[in-house]
Design an enzyme around this catalytic site. Structure first.
Site, short mmCIF file in Angstrom:
data_model
loop_
_atom_site.label_atom_id
_atom_site.label_comp_id
_atom_site.label_asym_id
_atom_site.label_seq_id
_atom_site.Cartn_x
_atom_site.Cartn_y
_atom_site.Cartn_z
N GLU A 45 0.88 -1.16 0.00
CA GLU A 45 0.00 0.00 0.00
C GLU A 45 0.92 1.22 0.00
OE1 GLU A 45 -2.69 0.40 3.34
OE2 GLU A 45 -3.43 2.30 2.53
N ARG A 270 5.24 -12.65 9.75
CA ARG A 270 5.95 -11.42 9.38
C ARG A 270 7.27 -11.33 10.11
NH1 ARG A 270 2.24 -7.29 9.04
NH2 ARG A 270 3.71 -5.65 9.46
N LYS A 280 4.51 0.85 9.29
CA LYS A 280 4.61 2.12 8.57
C LYS A 280 3.97 3.25 9.37
CE LYS A 280 3.16 0.11 4.77
NZ LYS A 280 2.57 -0.08 3.45
P1 ATP Z 1 2.81 -2.10 7.95
O1 ATP Z 1 2.10 -2.84 9.02
O2 ATP Z 1 4.24 -1.87 8.19
O3 ATP Z 1 2.11 -0.88 7.49
P2 ATP Z 1 1.60 -3.51 5.87
O4 ATP Z 1 1.43 -4.98 5.93
O5 ATP Z 1 0.40 -2.69 6.14
O6 ATP Z 1 2.82 -3.11 6.74
P3 ATP Z 1 1.68 -3.39 3.05
O7 ATP Z 1 2.13 -2.28 2.19
O8 ATP Z 1 0.25 -3.73 3.09
O9 ATP Z 1 2.19 -3.06 4.51
O10 ATP Z 1 2.56 -4.67 2.77
C1 ATP Z 1 2.91 -5.15 1.52
C2 ATP Z 1 3.28 -6.60 1.65
O11 ATP Z 1 4.38 -6.75 2.54
C3 ATP Z 1 2.14 -7.41 2.21
O12 ATP Z 1 2.02 -8.59 1.47
C4 ATP Z 1 2.55 -7.68 3.62
O13 ATP Z 1 2.02 -8.87 4.06
C5 ATP Z 1 4.07 -7.70 3.53
N1 ATP Z 1 4.68 -7.32 4.80
C6 ATP Z 1 4.45 -6.19 5.49
N2 ATP Z 1 5.16 -6.20 6.65
C7 ATP Z 1 5.85 -7.35 6.68
C8 ATP Z 1 6.76 -7.95 7.60
N3 ATP Z 1 7.09 -7.35 8.74
N4 ATP Z 1 7.27 -9.16 7.29
C9 ATP Z 1 6.96 -9.76 6.14
N5 ATP Z 1 6.11 -9.26 5.23
C10 ATP Z 1 5.55 -8.07 5.48
MG MG Z 2 -1.35 -3.17 5.11
#
Ligand code: ATP
Ligand code: MG
Length: 569
Positions: A45, A270, A280
């Site tokens: 995102e 994760r 983020k």
């Molecule tokens: P955050 O919680 O940091 O905002 P998010 O999951 O909301 O992270 P996205 O932009 O939706 O961020 O993530 C893009 C991809 O990266 C998704 O498939 C998510 O599952 C993966 N991802 C995000 N954080 C991690 C992590 N700590 N370890 C492994 N994969 C991750």
């Molecule tokens: Mg997300």
């Protein structure tokens, strides 16, 4: 791309079975094992910069595609215009490329599918599987129930199909104020899975979108957009983190209702790292409240921060490969990441001498106007890196901490009456010390033994320490930034009651040294160049560095904390 040997984990197992046609799941493709290809995607995102957790997901998704001869899309899940920006899109693309991955022309956006998603919603409404609801967001939450109690049905749940079609169309046309109506899936208000209790599919939001601008005033929710976007792209394996396990039944339900291609969702744990946060939202707070200099501050766990700090992309890929993928949440020790970085840099970084806290040493018996060029090895781990010349003269700098006037038992470095080796140069012996009124040491006077040129005494006498040094008149000034953990505690999420994760910030995470001295071979360094400063650590030229003002960031120290930790567990 790094590890040629075949990797094995539960995801790769699933994929091998899929490719061998062993899977018993509904797979409506007719393709034979030979032509069957996997198709993954990385779906960020664009609401912030990528962090090392995302690197794990990138390495996994792009890595699987390349290992199994498939494809990986880059898809921006841009369904929330309140938080998304073009700047984030650009940074995400830059970071993925820098990590060494390529999506070719497959750059997609959930917003490209807004029309399709709207049509999909009409299908559900026509099937009596979605309805327009006028409850406020507070009421929806209240009606939703809890894990222990079932939810209650919305009074608007039984609107007729025609009424729903009309209201939904009017929502799109902007007839209703923001937040006054939503479109919900009609599933089951008593489902034990809260995600199945008539989740929201669309909300009214008058916000300009970074791509569709003002075309829409209704936006799909992430849950409504995500699975359908995967389906539209023909994704075979939709890999996501564990928190989406509970959303899978919902994604399955949507796809079954729509009767469209069904990707297989696989969840993995994760990445969490000690001494940092991996969200983020939290990282954005640190940026906005100026606890750090920006998303690419070298203390940040972001990919751009790590790049600026000097972490090589192949080391990050190697780290992601070493930690592997699993089903259970765990936290990786930051020291392990540093160990991987150090291992990489030890092989690849050129050596140089730099003095971070200069102490002037005058070699009394060395000729005033002489300077000599001594030969230094560029990388003992790599013969092809060759040698360089380092100038030596009467006045040199050593590290303050390499001298003690009254050394305790285990201090073997320079002290009055003691002899040490200067790397690549001579043995010197401390004869006297000059101090100011307050007792601060201003300079140390030594004599050198001309017989020891190159670093060995012909009479075989030994010294207990070898110091690095730079020649004063040849040296160049630099600023060096020493970074430590951004947080002072292993688990920054854990706070005192009523506290905040920012209470755990490390007040000593950055120390700026402004009067450092470098050997002259470093005069023409460029941002991104990485060196091992002998005996100190690895340092990377900062993006803000210029010839007039050279700035180095400490990438990692030489001391391996990981070996210690590994032994104790
Ligand atoms: P955050 O919680 O940091 O905002 P998010 O999951 O909301 O992270 P996205 O932009 O939706 O961020 O993530 C893009 C991809 O990266 C998704 O498939 C998510 O599952 C993966 N991802 C995000 N954080 C991690 C992590 N700590 N370890 C492994 N994969 C991750
Ligand atoms: Mg997300």
């Amino acid at each position: 791309m790094d590890d040629i040997k075949e990797k094995s984990d539960f995801i790769r197992e699933i994929i091998r079975q899929y490719l061998n046609n062993e899977n018993e799941e509904k797979d409506n493709s007719e393709r034979s094992a030979k032509t069957k290809k996997i198709h993954t995607r990385f779906p960020p995102e664009p609401n912030g910069y990528l962090h090392i957790g995302h690197a794990k997901s990138i390495c996994l998704n792009f890595g699987l595609a390349s290992e199994f001869g498939g494809k990986c899309n880059l898809r921006f899940d841009d369904t929330n215009p309140t938080k998304e920006e073009q700047e984030y899109v650009d940074s995400i693309k830059e970071d993925i490329k820098w990590l060494g991955f390529d999506w070719d022309s497959r750059e997609f956006y959930a917003s490209d599918y807004f029309n399709r998603l709207y049509e999909f919603a009409l299908i559900l409404i026509k099937k009596g599987k979605a309805y327009v609801c006028d409850l406020s967001s507070d009421e929806i939450r209240e009606f939703r129930g809890t894990l222990k109690e079932p939810g209650r049905e919305s009074p608007y749940r039984n609107r007729s199909i025609d009424e729903n079609l009309r209201l939904f169309e009017e929502m799109r046309l902007g007839r209703y104020p923001d937040g006054s109506k939503v479109l919900r899936a009609k599933i089951d208000m008593s489902s034990p899975n809260l995600n199945m209790r008539d989740p929201i599919m669309y909300r009214i939001l008058r916000r300009s979108h970074h791509r569709t601008k003002d075309k829409w005033c209704i936006y799909p929710t992430y849950d409504w957009a995500h699975g359908q976007s995967d389906s539209i792209e023909g994704i075979t394996h939709s890999i996501c983190t564990l928190e989406f396990e509970d959303h899978r039944p919902l994604y399955d339900w949507f796809i079954e209702q729509l009767e469209i291609h069904h990707p297989r969702q696989i969840e993995f744990a994760r990445l969490n790292l000690t001494y940092t946060v991996m969200s983020k939202r939290m990282l954005l707070m640190l940026v906005e409240e100026k606890h750090v200099s920006g998303w690419d501050d070298p203390r940040m766990p972001t990919i751009s921060g790590m790049r600026r700090r000097g972490y090589p992309p192949e080391a990050i890929r190697n780290f992601c490969s070493q930690i592997g993928v699993a089903k259970a949440d765990s936290t990786v020790d930051f020291a392990f990441l540093e160990y991987i970085i150090r291992e990489n840099l030890n092989k690849n970084a050129l050596r140089a001498m730099a003095i971070l806290n200069p102490l002037k040493v005058i070699i009394d018996n060395y000729p005033e106007d002489l300077s000599e060029e001594l030969t230094a090895i560029n990388n003992p781990e790599d013969d092809s890196a060759g040698t360089r010349k380092v100038p030596f003269s009467k006045v040199i700098y050593i590290e303050k901490e390499d001298f003690m006037e009254e050394p305790p038992g285990k201090f073997y470095r320079l002290a009055p009456g003691r002899e040490v080796r200067l790397r690549y140069a001579y043995f010197i012996k401390c004869e006297s010390v000059v101090k100011d009124d307050k007792g601060n040491i201003l300079e140390v006077h030594c004599t050198y033994d001309p017989q020891t040129k190159g670093g060995d005494a012909p009479d075989g006498r030994k010294v207990k320490a070898t110091l690095h040094w730079v020649s004063e008149k040849h040296s160049i000034p630099a600023e060096v930034r020493l970074y430590n953990h951004l947080f002072a505690v292993e688990n920054p999420y854990k706070t005192e009651e009523g506290g905040d994760f920012k209470d755990n910030l490390n007040p000593d995470s950055l120390k700026v040294l402004k009067d450092c001295r470098l050997e002259p071979s470093l005069l023409n360094v460029k941002p991104g160049d990485i060196y091992q400063f002998e005996r100190i650590g690895y340092f990377c030229v900062d993006i803000g560095s210029t010839k007039e003002k050279i700035i180095f960031n400490r990438t990692v120290t030489l001391k391996d904390e990981w070996a210690k930790i590994k032994k104790s567990v």
